[in-house]
Design an enzyme around this catalytic site. Structure first.
Site, PDB file in Angstrom:
ATOM      1  N   VAL A   1     -28.982  33.097 106.629  1.00 13.41           N
ATOM      2  CA  VAL A   1     -28.770  34.033 107.356  1.00 13.41           C
ATOM      3  C   VAL A   1     -29.702  35.071 107.425  1.00 13.41           C
ATOM      4  CG1 VAL A   1     -26.935  36.112 107.440  1.00 13.41           C
ATOM      5  CG2 VAL A   1     -26.149  33.709 106.830  1.00 13.41           C
ATOM      6  N   CYS A   2     -30.378  35.182 106.617  1.00 14.73           N
ATOM      7  CA  CYS A   2     -31.468  36.413 106.700  1.00 14.73           C
ATOM      8  C   CYS A   2     -32.700  35.956 107.673  1.00 14.73           C
ATOM      9  CB  CYS A   2     -32.136  36.564 105.274  1.00 14.73           C
ATOM     10  SG  CYS A   2     -31.080  37.126 103.987  1.00 14.73           S
TER      11      CYS A   2
END
Length: 166
Positions: free
Chosen positions: A59-60
């Site tokens: 996600v990052c």
């Protein structure tokens, strides 16, 4: 102290996210070359602070890629990808991915940033890392948008963040 979740489990986050309309707290973090990088170094530019736990998570990495692409179409705007990752790792990620509009910054020398920006994870397996948040600043470092993402495993609201720059 704010609360977010990680996989639905509550996590305490210390500090307070800067309020829209407020002046952004000054900071000095570590760049990929181990040199200090301050907010003041980018005076006159609009900034997207993409604050993430680690670029080594999907996600990052995704949020960093998406903000890089979005600001490539905007003038006078830079993305800071801020995490507790070591500068070498963050720099390698951005270089490998070809993220030319992203300045990777590490909090590893300055825990004060996490408190000043309300992203200091205090409990749970990610304690010590930064919570997922997006803070958008105008060219004078006034806060235009601020979001502490309520579930760490979810992406931020890109549309709201980018709308603040229009």
């Amino acid at each position: 102290m704010a609360n977010v979740t990680l996989g639905g489990n509550p996590i305490e986050v210390g500090g307070a996210l800067p309020s829209v309309g407020a002046k952004a707290p000054a900071f000095t973090l570590v760049g990929k070359d181990l040199k200090d990088v301050s907010l003041a170094d980018f005076a006159g530019k609009r900034k997207v602070l993409n604050i993430v736990p680690s670029l080594d998570t999907p996600v990052c990495a995704t949020s960093t890629r998406k903000f890089n692409e979005a600001v490539s179409k905007l003038e006078n705007t830079v993305v800071f990808s801020i995490s507790a990752d070591l500068p070498f790792a963050a720099g390698r990620f951005c270089t490998t991915e070809g993220l030319d509009n992203v300045v990777p910054l590490s909090t590893f020398r300055d825990a004060g940033f996490k408190q000043a920006y309300g992203v200091d994870i205090k409990t749970g397996p990610l304690a010590g890392l930064t919570a997922r948040a997006v803070v958008v600043l105008d060219a004078n470092d006034n806060v235009l948008h601020a979001q502490l993402v309520p579930e760490i495993k979810e992406e931020p609201n890109y549309d709201a963040a980018l709308a603040a720059l229009k």
